[in-house]
Design an enzyme around this catalytic site. Sequence first.
Site, PDB file in Angstrom:
ATOM      1  NE  ARG A  78      -3.162   2.672   2.716  1.00 34.27           N
ATOM      2  CZ  ARG A  78      -3.051   3.533   3.738  1.00 34.27           C
ATOM      3  NH1 ARG A  78      -2.301   3.214   4.787  1.00 34.27           N
ATOM      4  NH2 ARG A  78      -3.678   4.690   3.713  1.00 34.27           N
ATOM      5  CG  HIS A 122      -0.802   9.057   3.321  1.00 36.52           C
ATOM      6  ND1 HIS A 122      -0.910   7.695   3.556  1.00 36.52           N
ATOM      7  CD2 HIS A 122      -0.392   9.606   4.485  1.00 36.52           C
ATOM      8  CE1 HIS A 122      -0.551   7.433   4.812  1.00 36.52           C
ATOM      9  NE2 HIS A 122      -0.255   8.559   5.389  1.00 36.52           N
ATOM     10  CD  GLU A 352      -1.174   4.091   7.998  1.00 42.40           C
ATOM     11  OE1 GLU A 352      -0.819   4.505   9.129  1.00 42.40           O
ATOM     12  OE2 GLU A 352      -1.402   4.846   7.039  1.00 42.40           O
TER      13      GLU A 352
HETATM   14  N1  LIG Z   1       1.918   8.462  13.835  1.00 44.09           N
HETATM   15  N2  LIG Z   1       2.029   7.667  13.171  1.00 44.09           N
HETATM   16  C1  LIG Z   1       2.227   6.570  12.335  1.00 44.09           C
HETATM   17  C2  LIG Z   1       1.316   6.630  11.074  1.00 44.09           C
HETATM   18  C3  LIG Z   1       1.716   7.758  10.113  1.00 44.09           C
HETATM   19  O1  LIG Z   1       3.111   7.678   9.800  1.00 44.09           O
HETATM   20  C4  LIG Z   1       0.885   7.568   8.860  1.00 44.09           C
HETATM   21  O2  LIG Z   1       1.274   8.439   7.807  1.00 44.09           O
HETATM   22  C5  LIG Z   1      -0.591   7.851   9.170  1.00 44.09           C
HETATM   23  O3  LIG Z   1      -1.373   7.322   8.098  1.00 44.09           O
HETATM   24  C6  LIG Z   1      -1.034   7.269  10.514  1.00 44.09           C
HETATM   25  O4  LIG Z   1      -0.654   7.963  11.630  1.00 44.09           O
HETATM   26  C7  LIG Z   1      -0.131   6.788  11.474  1.00 44.09           C
END
Ligand SMILES: N#[N+]C[C@@H]1[C@@H](O)[C@H](O)[C@@H](O)[C@@H]2O[C@H]12
Length: 448
Positions: A78, A122, A352
Amino acid sequence: MNKAIQFPANFLWGSATSAYQIEGSPLADGAGASIWQRFCAVPGNVRDGDHGDIACDHYNRYKEDVALMVKLGLKAYRFSVSWSRILPQGRGAVNQAGLDFYSRLIDELLANGIEPMVTLYHWDLPAALDDRGGWLNPDIADWFTDYARVLFRAFDGRVKSWATLNEPWVVTDGGYLHGTLAPGHRNLHEAALASHNLMRAHGSAVKAYREEGKYQIGIVVNIEPKYPASQSQADLDATRRADAYMNRQYLDPIFLGAYPPEMKEIFGEAWPDWPAADFDLIGQKLDFVGINYYTRSVVRHEPAHWPLRVAPVRQTQATYTETGWEVFPQGLTDTLVNFKQRYGDTPLYVMENGSAFYDPPQAEDGRVHDPLRVSCLRKNMGALHAALELGVDLRGYMVWSLLDNLEWSLGFSKRFGIIHVNFETQQRTLKDSALLYADIVASNGACL
Ligand SMILES: N#[N+]C[C@@H]1[C@@H](O)[C@H](O)[C@@H](O)[C@@H]2O[C@H]12
């Protein structure tokens, strides 16, 4: 774990990352700036002045990283697409070199039997769109849909799994209410408006996919189950508000056609009566929902904590990660079962799940030993299996993260990777957690 674990035969084991956190080269080959380049450039916004100019240099090292996925036996990967690589101004002219990078990455994954799972957004909004109001401008639903159509037309078929947004709650709570994330606003009204526009954009992109695509599309939300610190009415009400704000705010309008009533209680006059037609758009049927689970919170009523009037209660006997999150695998099971009970049997993926712990330097044996992350991974596997046994239609699990990466405003100080990255040399080293995960994937959980 006292009972041999078996996951469904086609359970999809993979890992997850995001563009700005690993790629580096953010302006390469015609790409436009994102809000995260701007945010990192402001002193004090990101710990140690860290930024994503190099990160894991994945833009140049993607073949090396795919080879590591192969070494771990991953079935899926992903990742997110940087909107401003594709549309440098966020709208209008397409940057073919940006499309070409992701086309190469997708082909490398497919050539190695790894399913690409793409997240459209994102958090790295094109800076040019932020100049036009970004998520505060209602036109962004159309801008996002136009961007999505470019990707659907370019990659659908090679990509069979699309997610519109990653964690809309974090985008608005961090980016527009508390200002801890890009674009760094602190405004209750803006948070409400951004949140609603994110959901409009989500619905519009799903609707476009039904015209353009042939496979599956969903959304990825972070869910943090809330547990009351006591059975007092004040604490029970606080728990309800916290659950509505962080969890139900995004799934209720998709599956139940309305926001939780607590939103007005929390936002007051900053939360308008949104147009009814918006809910027809937001409520597009989804093929799956991605759940990001990291921790739970035990909460109490706290009038001084604006606007939620909720405070977390630290659990004295618990283990906490470097990000201050309680290790609570039961919360993963509860989250998945609660979804089924409230919203029904839409297929789910854990998109996640992981933990940040301090990693000791590379040992004399050349390995990076991360016992705490190994322990968390094992416990979370048990939690997944418990949810499956309770009838949850769970299709797969993406560990966060493949690589140590840029942890947004925490910079490189927090390591979530199952693969260690030396950010000076870009050397990758498998941690013990990567070796365990490879065993889990190879045995479909039977090794646990
Ligand atoms: N903090 N933390 C780790 C992780 C972050 O690195 C991700 O980009 C997000 O989608 C989600 O918040 C989780």
